[in-house]
Scaffold this motif. Structure first.
Motif, short mmCIF file in Angstrom:
data_model
loop_
_atom_site.label_atom_id
_atom_site.label_comp_id
_atom_site.label_asym_id
_atom_site.label_seq_id
_atom_site.Cartn_x
_atom_site.Cartn_y
_atom_site.Cartn_z
N CYS A 317 0.84 -1.22 0.00
CA CYS A 317 0.00 0.00 0.00
C CYS A 317 0.86 1.26 0.00
N ASP A 318 1.88 1.27 0.85
CA ASP A 318 2.77 2.44 0.90
C ASP A 318 3.50 2.62 -0.42
N LEU A 320 2.48 1.72 -3.37
CA LEU A 320 1.51 2.20 -4.37
C LEU A 320 1.25 3.70 -4.19
N LYS A 321 1.09 4.12 -2.96
CA LYS A 321 0.84 5.54 -2.71
C LYS A 321 2.03 6.39 -3.17
N THR A 322 3.23 5.93 -2.84
CA THR A 322 4.43 6.69 -3.21
C THR A 322 4.59 6.76 -4.72
N THR A 324 2.29 6.29 -7.06
CA THR A 324 1.19 7.05 -7.67
C THR A 324 1.44 8.54 -7.54
N SER A 325 1.94 8.95 -6.38
CA SER A 325 2.26 10.37 -6.19
C SER A 325 3.33 10.83 -7.17
N LEU A 342 -6.34 5.83 -7.15
CA LEU A 342 -5.91 4.70 -6.32
C LEU A 342 -7.05 4.29 -5.40
N GLU A 343 -7.48 3.02 -5.53
CA GLU A 343 -8.55 2.47 -4.70
C GLU A 343 -7.99 1.29 -3.90
N LEU A 344 -8.00 1.43 -2.58
CA LEU A 344 -7.50 0.38 -1.70
C LEU A 344 -8.66 -0.24 -0.94
N CYS A 352 -1.66 -6.21 3.74
CA CYS A 352 -1.15 -5.40 2.63
C CYS A 352 0.36 -5.58 2.48
#
Length: 477
Positions: A317-318, A320-322, A324-325, A342-344, A352
């Motif tokens: 998850c982390d 993906l967030k990084t 995506t940003s 982004l859909e979690l 995760c």
């Protein structure tokens, strides 16, 4: 087998045969000469009981009468007193001086012996008889022809032993010569290029074991040679593909640069800008191509192929967030920015994590998002959800989607750059499919799986749909 080696075996064999023969002869000597045997002591006492009495001559005659039934046993007997004066005798000859000089027994019926009575060799004994004055029975057995039989038996043993050793050497020579010929044939075949040549199996001896080890080594050599041939073939194909793929953009670059150099001053600003856009696009393509090639070569190293080191626990998850940003930030500089959604899943808050290498997973996400942004019209959706013991990552875009051939060849290098109608002008093609090769390789290294398809035409994301599945890291570990 060479002559020096054969002679060495012969000398060693003869040495051991002589050693065993001496041991055998020593054992025969011990059996035939060692005193103190209870059987022969009993024999001397039996004779002494017969001789004892008032008339020693009659007793000796009685013993000779019993012995006459066994003429093979030669016996000379005398009865003497303490001073070696003869009291009776079974023969005319006097006792041997060596027998008279020997120490006499001190106790009645005490037996002193020398040699073995039943061995066939010379033996003698002295027994003190039961009487008021010390009286002694002297018995001398000069031996029988059986002694020659013992010697003959010893000689036959030595000859048999040496013959057996020589026969064993002959069989060993023939066997080693046959195996040596087979070894030369196999090695000659391998030198001639026949890597499938092997020794025949089935023998369980030491040489057969060595042949099995050689076959194992030959299998490994063949595997390495085939691997090198495959790598060389792949290298040639890659060079051919690169030469074919680079020729067109290089020609385009040269044409654009030559055009600007010759007609740049007379061109309008917009026209010059279009030529510079083409040059920038091709340079970006070269940059991505070189980066992908270096990464593919890097990922083939053993430290990545051996994934035992992938024990680190990664929060997907982390990551993906990084990533995506970073992708959103890069798209803000583009002419037509792409929106990343982004859909979690709510369950991802508890599950995760995956086991993997952070550098490889980051590169994987970068390639996935870059490909999706290249094909998308305006939107890319990223979804993460747990399914059983796995994590499922789905990346979709609203672009034109992939052709049937593009889906079939996902994860393979292509012969040429693919051109897609409907894409923005700055994204007219991709490299040789190296991005999909990188995605496929990283997913497989992490024990995962992938699936590429197109979305439904009536949906919000009708373009390419990439589904990645990773084994979830056990919770609490």
């Amino acid at each position: 087998m060479s002559r020096p080696l054969w002679l060495r075996f012969l000398v060693i064999s003869v040495f051991f045969s002589v050693l065993l023969s001496l041991l055998y002869l020593w054992m025969i000597r011990e059996v035939t000469t060692r005193p103190g045997d209870e059987v022969q002591r009993s024999m001397y006492l039996f004779i002494a009981r017969i001789v004892e009495g008032d008339n020693y001559a009659e007793g000796l005659r009685r013993v000779q009468t019993y012995r006459s039934e066994s003429p093979a046993i030669s016996l000379d007997m005398w009865v003497v007193n303490r001073d070696n004066q003869m009291l009776a005798s079974s023969v005319k000859d006097a006792p041997p001086a060596s027998l008279l000089e020997r120490k006499k027994p001190d106790l009645i019926h005490q037996v002193l012996t020398r040699g073995r009575f039943f061995s066939g060799s010379a033996a003698s004994g002295i027994v003190r008889l039961q009487s008021a004055e010390p009286v002694y029975l002297l018995v001398n057995n000069p031996g029988t022809p059986a002694r020659g039989a013992v010697l003959t038996m010893g000689i036959l043993f030595v000859v048999t032993l040496i013959t057996a050793i020589l026969l064993g050497l002959l069989l060993l020579t023939l066997y080693l010569r046959g195996r040596s010929a087979e070894a030369r044939q196999v090695i000659h075949s391998i030198e001639a290029g026949d890597l499938t040549a092997r020794f025949t199996s089935g023998r369980l001896d030491a040489i057969g074991g060595l042949m099995q080890h050689f076959n194992t080594m030959a299998d490994e050599i063949q595997r390495l040679v085939v691997q090198l041939q495959t790598i060389e073939k792949t290298r040639r194909e890659l060079l051919q593909e690169l030469g074919h793929d680079l020729r067109t953009p290089l020609t385009s670059l040269r044409t654009a640069i030559d055009t600007i150099a010759v007609h740049g001053e007379s061109m309008e600003r917009q026209e010059r800008q279009e030529f510079f856009s083409v040059i920038t696009s091709e340079l970006d393509y070269f940059t991505r191509l070189i980066d992908d090639l270096f990464f593919i070569a890097h990922i083939d190293e053993p430290r990545y192929r051996n994934m035992a080191h992938l024990a680190s626990r990664l929060d997907l998850c982390d990551l993906l967030k990084t990533e995506t940003s970073h992708s959103l930030h890069a798209q803000q500089q583009a002419e037509r920015p792409i929106t990343f959604e982004l859909e979690l899943s709510a369950a991802c808050a508890h599950t995760c994590h995956i086991s993997g290498d952070a550098y490889l997973i980051t590169r994987l996400l970068h390639n996935v998002f870059d490909n999706a942004a290249r094909y998308a019209q305006s939107r890319v959706r990223i979804r993460l959800q747990p399914v059983a013991d796995t994590l499922e990552l789905i990346v979709e875009d609203d672009g034109p989607g992939l052709s049937a051939d593009g889906i079939a060849r996902f994860g393979q290098r292509r012969d040429t750059r693919l051109m897609f109608a409907g894409l923005p002008s700055r994204q007219t093609g991709i490299s040789l499919g190296l991005g999909s090769v990188i995605i496929k390789t990283i997913v497989e290294l992490h024990g995962g799986d992938y699936e590429i398809s197109n979305g439904e035409a009536h949906q919000d994301f009708p373009g390419a749909r990439l589904r990645l599945v990773f084994p979830a890291h056990p919770s609490g570990s």
